[in-house]
Design an enzyme around this catalytic site. Structure first.
Site, PDB file in Angstrom:
ATOM      1  CG  ASP A   1      15.002  68.346  87.122  1.00  0.00           C
ATOM      2  OD1 ASP A   1      15.111  68.382  86.044  1.00  0.00           O
ATOM      3  OD2 ASP A   1      16.204  67.761  87.486  1.00  0.00           O
TER       4      ASP A   1
ATOM      5  CB  CYS B   1      14.670  64.029  86.956  1.00  0.00           C
ATOM      6  SG  CYS B   1      14.712  62.340  87.976  1.00  0.00           S
TER       7      CYS B   1
ATOM      8  CB  THR C   1      18.340  59.988  85.586  1.00  0.00           C
ATOM      9  OG1 THR C   1      17.698  60.259  87.168  1.00  0.00           O
ATOM     10  CG2 THR C   1      20.049  60.067  85.682  1.00  0.00           C
TER      11      THR C   1
ATOM     12  CG  HIS D   1       3.168  43.165  86.753  1.00  0.00           C
ATOM     13  ND1 HIS D   1       4.054  42.154  86.516  1.00  0.00           N
ATOM     14  CD2 HIS D   1       2.481  42.476  85.217  1.00  0.00           C
ATOM     15  CE1 HIS D   1       3.948  40.999  85.470  1.00  0.00           C
ATOM     16  NE2 HIS D   1       2.733  41.208  84.569  1.00  0.00           N
TER      17      HIS D   1
ATOM     18  CG  HIS E   1       0.399  42.030  88.993  1.00  0.00           C
ATOM     19  ND1 HIS E   1       1.580  41.574  89.581  1.00  0.00           N
ATOM     20  CD2 HIS E   1      -0.385  41.569  88.055  1.00  0.00           C
ATOM     21  CE1 HIS E   1       1.745  40.860  88.535  1.00  0.00           C
ATOM     22  NE2 HIS E   1       0.984  40.709  87.765  1.00  0.00           N
TER      23      HIS E   1
HETATM   24  C1  RB5 Z   1      19.807  67.423  87.404  1.00  0.00           C
HETATM   25  O1  RB5 Z   1      21.454  68.388  86.931  1.00  0.00           O
HETATM   26  C2  RB5 Z   1      19.893  66.421  88.221  1.00  0.00           C
HETATM   27  O2  RB5 Z   1      20.568  65.855  89.272  1.00  0.00           O
HETATM   28  C3  RB5 Z   1      18.327  65.464  87.915  1.00  0.00           C
HETATM   29  O3  RB5 Z   1      17.853  66.615  87.104  1.00  0.00           O
HETATM   30  C4  RB5 Z   1      18.123  64.380  88.503  1.00  0.00           C
HETATM   31  O4  RB5 Z   1      18.692  63.998  87.035  1.00  0.00           O
HETATM   32  C5  RB5 Z   1      18.415  63.437  89.531  1.00  0.00           C
HETATM   33  O5  RB5 Z   1      18.146  62.178  89.470  1.00  0.00           O
END
Ligand code: RB5
Length: 154
Positions: free
Chosen positions: A8, A70, A72, A103, A139
């Site tokens: 994203d 993304c 996180t 695994h 596994h």
């Molecule tokens: C976007 O701001 C953020 O929410 C997205 O990149 C991600 O971290 C969501 O899990």
């Protein structure tokens, strides 16, 4: 190995380095063919759309493995794991990358722009790409059970 990449807007979040272009360059320098499933700039988009594009490519056989970025790694992994046959893993340490392969036979690596430095991403990617699935019976059995969870009806 053909590798897909998708993200994203976090994949183009400043300050530099911009993670998706940097990771593409890193992989290409190592000789991998990379298919880019977007997004292609910093405008805000919805991570499920880009996880979907990459997972469809993987299921169709366009790529062997995928890397999703993304903020996180969580949103893209939640999205990718809705697809049958996708085993997406958020990895934040080298040990997670190693175990995700040995695994879990991970086929999609999910990285967090706001969690990892670009150098940490490179290290995790190297381990994840170069570690084989152990193939151990326990596994394999667990992964087969994982596939069956998709058949659960509420
Ligand atoms: C976007 O701001 C953020 O929410 C997205 O990149 C991600 O971290 C969501 O899990």
């Amino acid at each position: 190995m053909k590798i897909g990449i998708g993200c994203d807007h976090a994949g183009y979040e400043g300050p530099p380095p911009l993670y998706k272009p940097s990771i593409i360059e890193y992989l290409q320098k190592k000789g991998y063919e990379v298919i880019d499933y977007g997004t292609f700039g910093p405008e805000s988009v919805d991570y499920p759309d880009y996880a979907k594009a990459l997972c469809e490519g993987l299921i169709k056989g366009e790529i062997e493995r995928g890397i999703l970025i993304c903020g996180t790694g969580i949103g893209v992994s939640m999205s990718a794991n809705r697809f049958p046959g996708i085993r997406a893993t958020v990895c934040t340490t080298p040990l997670m990358a190693q175990l995700a392969r040995t695994h879990n036979n991970s086929n999609v690596l999910c990285l967090g722009r706001r969690i990892l430095t670009i150098e940490q991403c490179y290290e995790i990617i190297d381990i994840w790409l170069n570690t084989p699935f152990s193939g151990e019976e326990r596994h394999q059995r667990r992964l087969e059970k994982l596939d069956k969870l998709g058949e659960f009806k509420c």
